[in-house]
Enzyme design. Structure first.
Site, PDB file in Angstrom:
ATOM      1  CE  LYS A  40      42.463  38.463  26.283  1.00  5.46           C
ATOM      2  NZ  LYS A  40      42.104  38.828  27.555  1.00  5.46           N
ATOM      3  CB  SER A 115      44.474  37.466  30.137  1.00  4.82           C
ATOM      4  OG  SER A 115      43.457  38.165  29.813  1.00  4.82           O
ATOM      5  CB  SER A 139      41.934  40.588  31.203  1.00  2.07           C
ATOM      6  OG  SER A 139      42.125  39.568  32.201  1.00  2.07           O
TER       7      SER A 139
END
Lengths: 446, 498
Positions: A40, A115, A139
């Site tokens: 990420k 996210s 997330s």
């Protein structure tokens, strides 16, 4: 689908080549040798652009690897590239990336969740077998649920945050995203453990435990979870999943988390307060976007105005307000007190149950743009995932089927602190009896 | 009725740790800009602070030396404000669980002592430095070498009632910090910084608004600033206007214009002639930043075990005041020498080693005068002095035994010892030993008086001062001798020739 912000083809080939050489020489290659991993983009990778999904860090090349990345590399894993996310981790749909939204591989008109949407999409679409995500209020678990994956938010302090671009320091944790609980466990073994660079990391090494019989496992589905308005298809899949567990010997015990209704407000105050402080460093002085200006105060203000997206600005304002003189006691201090109450609720619940259970997300993947006009409606999708972050507890999302439209649904398991191995073992037992985690995104001919 | 001066001090002392407070960069002075930085003190994305335990230990020693109450656990807070010399745009400091509270510092002045209350002692990280372009220009440079250096902030109660008391406070605190080995006290390098808060009041009444004065780069500046501010506040009040709580800047060079309601001359009239410098308004209370303090989430709470605290207490270095007293009482040193030795741990250690072998008063005298000036001439710090304590003691031994004179020791032997020579050797090789063989001296005297019968005659005619001539001649001929002995023998010989 646009899961990736950057693919490091050269680095990947070089690392793979080096691994081949080591293997040829008969050298030790590591527990994850040759396994491609997506990272990420709020996790620093040395020399590889790391943006946190923000224009503020467009083009920023960290001079160091996050500890988790260094550990993955040392175990022979191959970093494929950086995945898309809501800017600075602030979002639940991956639509707040400053660059472009990522789409759910199960339905390209829908969000993958956020996210860690890019990481989830990349794994679900079969681009990589595993990925790293981060979780502050859900997330990592929520995108896992919306993409049909297994995702774990470890106990707070289990995985080093050094190199994770901070959102909310006391809530953030890095965790694995994969198809199966077993793969998550393997990844966690490599990345977990004390790091002298992170003063909040704990000396609790993690190792996978062999799944045992679920006979006698006490499951608690909190009354307050049932009270949250949940899409019927989601509720059905979750109830069916609980039946799978009880069929394996688990039994359901009534349990209550009386202060759960405070969780969202508590989170909004505390996470944003910490974020307002963590994001203060982005001022255009040392790195990152700097607005052209010849006045210092204006330079900082303009750099931040230009570099940050609307949601980030919203949260910084909320957070600063909650900490400001005259409001500090009413908001920040009150929220800390509420946090303690929520943690106590969990502790009390765990005296009667081994594991809490419920949906990961009240809705399946929603259409792009559906919730972007109303921030509160976006925050609501985190209602089940937020509380474990506040209490520092481990929480696992397991795929447990799909809606009639083929949209994945996630089952969340929450355990006491340091029971990560047990949660994953329960997950493995569940996955031994089901095939939801093996479902593949249908490939369409172009 | 006059306006009493009330002063409080806020002191920042850089702790003498090897590395910074929250990262492993070296904490040292100077160096090429941004050469002692790392992701943590640069506040790169993803960086996290980790506490330097040595700083905690030093801070605790300071708290113990100031008699502070130390809590069961200490913790850090974030203090937020935007400034380019503050990389995170917050400073990690302490607010809700300071390292020490309710301490006291004893100060000495004008023959009296006084205890000044210390409100709190806490740890915090230093900011970097900005360099503004000379002669105008549109950019400033940021050097973050200093960013992250550990500071102990020491806050006194407003209990200093004169410039002299403020001065005594600064000196006493500096002496304590250096004596503990916790700070090198070099104000010119910024290791020690003072801020004064000045207010006035009518006797027996409440304090007026507090004025903080910044940019004080020396103790002299502090004294001058307090005096000026006292005068300014009196001038304002005497003129019927009122004071406000504010922060003011010390302008020691009078570089900036005066822009206040009360005329500058009115203030200057209250100051001695030739007093330079003034305080200028920086910002008022309403502009003061809201620091939005909250507990630092990247750092845990640090328990301070009571037995660890006891260990520290039992291993505290002897503090200067206690050492002064001990040097005066145990070694019988004069107050001035005791003060000098007590102020410098290295010097004192040297003294103690030599005083075990030679008379203490002599050791102190030679150390503080002759040895110190020879070291200074050669630009050597005492720690690097080639004359070891035992060698000095040996020299003093020769002196005490009357083997050499003071002048010879000082001028001939000690300098050679700086080159590594052994004092006994030098004396032997260069024939510096005092001749104390009475027979030899008597023979020399006799030879002189035989050759010069007029001397004895002059003596018996009443010109007794000729004995001086005899002594001089003998000393010239014989070399080093004890003048008193020569005098006695000469007088005997002269008497006998009467």
């Amino acid at each position: 689908m646009q899961a990736f912000l950057a693919v490091d083809a050269d680095g990947l080939r070089a690392a793979a080549g080096a691994l081949d050489e080591r293997r040829a020489r008969g050298e030790e290659c590591g527990a994850l040798a040759g396994i491609p991993v997506a990272i990420k983009d709020n996790i620093c990778t040395r020399g590889l652009v790391t943006t946190a999904g923000s224009k503020m860090l467009a083009g920023f090349r960290p001079p160091y690897d996050a500890t988790v990345v260094a550990r993955l590399r040392a175990a022979g894993a191959l970093v494929v590239g950086k995945t898309n996310l809501d800017e600075f981790g602030m979002g639940s749909s991956c639509e707040r990336s400053a660059f472009f939204p990522t789409r759910n591989p199960w339905d390209l008109e829908r969000v993958p969740g956020g996210s860690s949407g890019g990481s989830a999409a990349a794994v679900a679409a079969g681009m990589v077998p595993v990925a790293l995500g981060s979780d502050t209020g859900g997330s990592l678990r929520q995108p896992a649920a919306l993409c049909g994956l297994t995702g774990l938010k470890p106990t707070y302090g289990r995985v080093s945050r050094s190199g994770l671009i901070a959102f909310a320091s006391s809530l953030d944790q890095i965790g694995p995203l994969a198809r199966s609980a077993r793969e998550c466990a393997r990844l966690l073994e490599v990345i977990a453990g004390h790091d002298p660079r992170d003063a909040t990391s704990l000396d609790r090494p993690f190792s996978r435990t062999e799944p045992a019989s679920l006979e006698g496992l006490r499951l608690g589905y909190p009354r307050e979870f049932r009270a949250v308005r949940t899409e019927p298809a989601v509720q059905r899949r979750v109830d069916e999943a609980v039946e799978v567990l009880t069929a394996q010997g688990a039994r359901c015990v009534p349990v209550t988390l009386p202060h759960l209704d405070l969780a969202l407000a508590t989170y909004l105050v505390l996470a944003n307060a910490e974020a307002s402080s963590n994001l203060a460093r982005y001022d255009g002085v040392r790195y990152g976007h700097r607005a052209a200006c010849d006045d210092l105060a204006k330079m900082t203000a303009r750099s931040r105005a230009e570099g940050f997206g609307a949601e980030v600005k919203r949260r910084i304002c909320l957070g600063s307000f909650a900490l400001s003189a005259g409001y500090h006691d009413a908001f920040y201090r009150r929220a800390q007190a509420a946090r303690a109450l929520i943690a106590e609720d969990f502790a009390a619940a765990f005296e009667n149950v081994d594991c809490l259970v419920g949906p990961t997300c009240p809705v399946p993947a929603f259409p792009l743009g559906e919730r972007t006009q109303d921030p509160l409606s976006m925050y609501e999708v985190d209602v089940f995932t937020i509380a474990p972050n506040l209490a520092g507890l481990p929480a696992l999302s397991l795929p447990c089927g799909a809606t009639r439209d083929g949209l994945p649904v996630g089952l969340q398991l929450i355990g006491p602190r340091f029971c990560d191995a047990r949660l994953l073992a329960i997950g493995e037992s569940f996955q031994a009896a089901t095939a939801f985690h093996e479902a593949c995104v249908p490939l369409e001919t172009p | 009725m006059s306006w009493e001066l009330v002063v409080g001090m806020e002191v920042h002392a850089q702790l003498a740790t090897r590395t910074k407070l929250f990262c492993g960069c070296a904490a040292a002075f100077g160096g090429a800009p941004n050469s002692r930085v790392c992701p943590v003190c640069l506040a790169l994305p993803g960086s996290l602070p980790v506490l330097n335990r040595a700083a905690l230990t030093m801070g605790l020693r300071l708290c113990l030396a100031l008699g502070c109450t130390v809590p069961e656990a200490t913790a850090f807070d974030r203090k937020s404000y935007f400034y380019p010399d503050l990389p995170k745009n917050f400073q990690i400091s302490q607010e809700h669980a300071c390292l020490g509270t309710d301490g006291r510092l004893r100060i000495e002045l004008e023959g009296r002592t006084k205890e000044v209350a210390i409100a709190n002692v806490h740890l915090e990280e230093d900011a970097g430095k900005l360099a503004h372009p000379e002669g105008g220009g549109t950019t400033s440079d940021v050097d973050l070498n200093r960013a992250g250096t550990p500071l102990a902030e020491i806050v006194s109660a407003p209990e200093l009632y004169s410039v002299a008391e403020a001065d005594a406070f600064m000196r006493a605190l500096r002496e304590l910090l250096v004596g503990l080995g916790v700070c090198d006290g070099k104000m010119q390098e910024g290791s020690l910084r003072f801020e004064a808060s000045v207010s006035v009041r009518r006797e027996g009444q409440g304090l007026g608004p507090r004025v903080e004065i910044k940019n004080l780069n020396s103790m002299r500046a502090v004294r001058q600033a307090i005096a000026f501010e006292h005068a300014r506040q009196r001038a304002v009040l005497d003129g019927g206007a009122s004071l406000v709580q504010e922060t003011r800047l010390w302008d020691g060079e009078d570089a900036r214009p005066w822009a206040e309601d009360v005329p500058e001359e009115t203030v200057r009239a209250l100051l001695p002639d030739g007093a330079r410098g003034k305080t200028l308004r920086m910002r008022g209370k309403e502009d003061a930043a809201d620091y939005r303090y909250f507990p630092e989430p990247d750092l845990p709470v640090y328990p301070i075990a009571r037995d660890w605290l006891e260990q520290l207490r039992n291993s505290q270095p002897e503090l200067p005041a206690a050492r002064r007293a001990r040097l005066r009482e145990e070694h019988g040193l004069p107050a001035h020498d005791a003060r000098q030795l007590a102020a410098d741990p290295t010097l004192c250690a040297y003294f103690e080693e030599a005083a075990a072998l030679a008379p203490a008063r002599e050791v102190a005298h030679w150390l503080l005068n002759d040895l110190a000036s020879l070291c200074k001439e050669r630009d050597l710090p005492l720690a690097a002095c080639p004359v070891r304590p035992s060698a000095l003691a040996a020299l003093l031994g020769l002196l005490e035994a009357g083997r050499i004179t003071r002048a010879i020791a000082r001028q001939n032997v000690l300098p050679r010892m700086f080159e590594g020579a052994d004092p006994e050797r030098v004396v032997a090789e260069e024939g510096l030993a005092v001749v104390d063989d009475e027979d030899a001296l008597a023979a020399a005297i006799a030879a002189l008086l035989d050759a010069r019968p007029d001397i004895a005659s002059a003596f018996h005619e009443g010109r007794t001062q000729v004995v001086g001539f005899v002594i001089g001649q003998v000393l010239r001929g014989v070399g080093q001798a004890d003048a008193r002995l020569v005098r006695r023998l000469a007088l005997e010989a002269l008497e006998a020739r009467g």
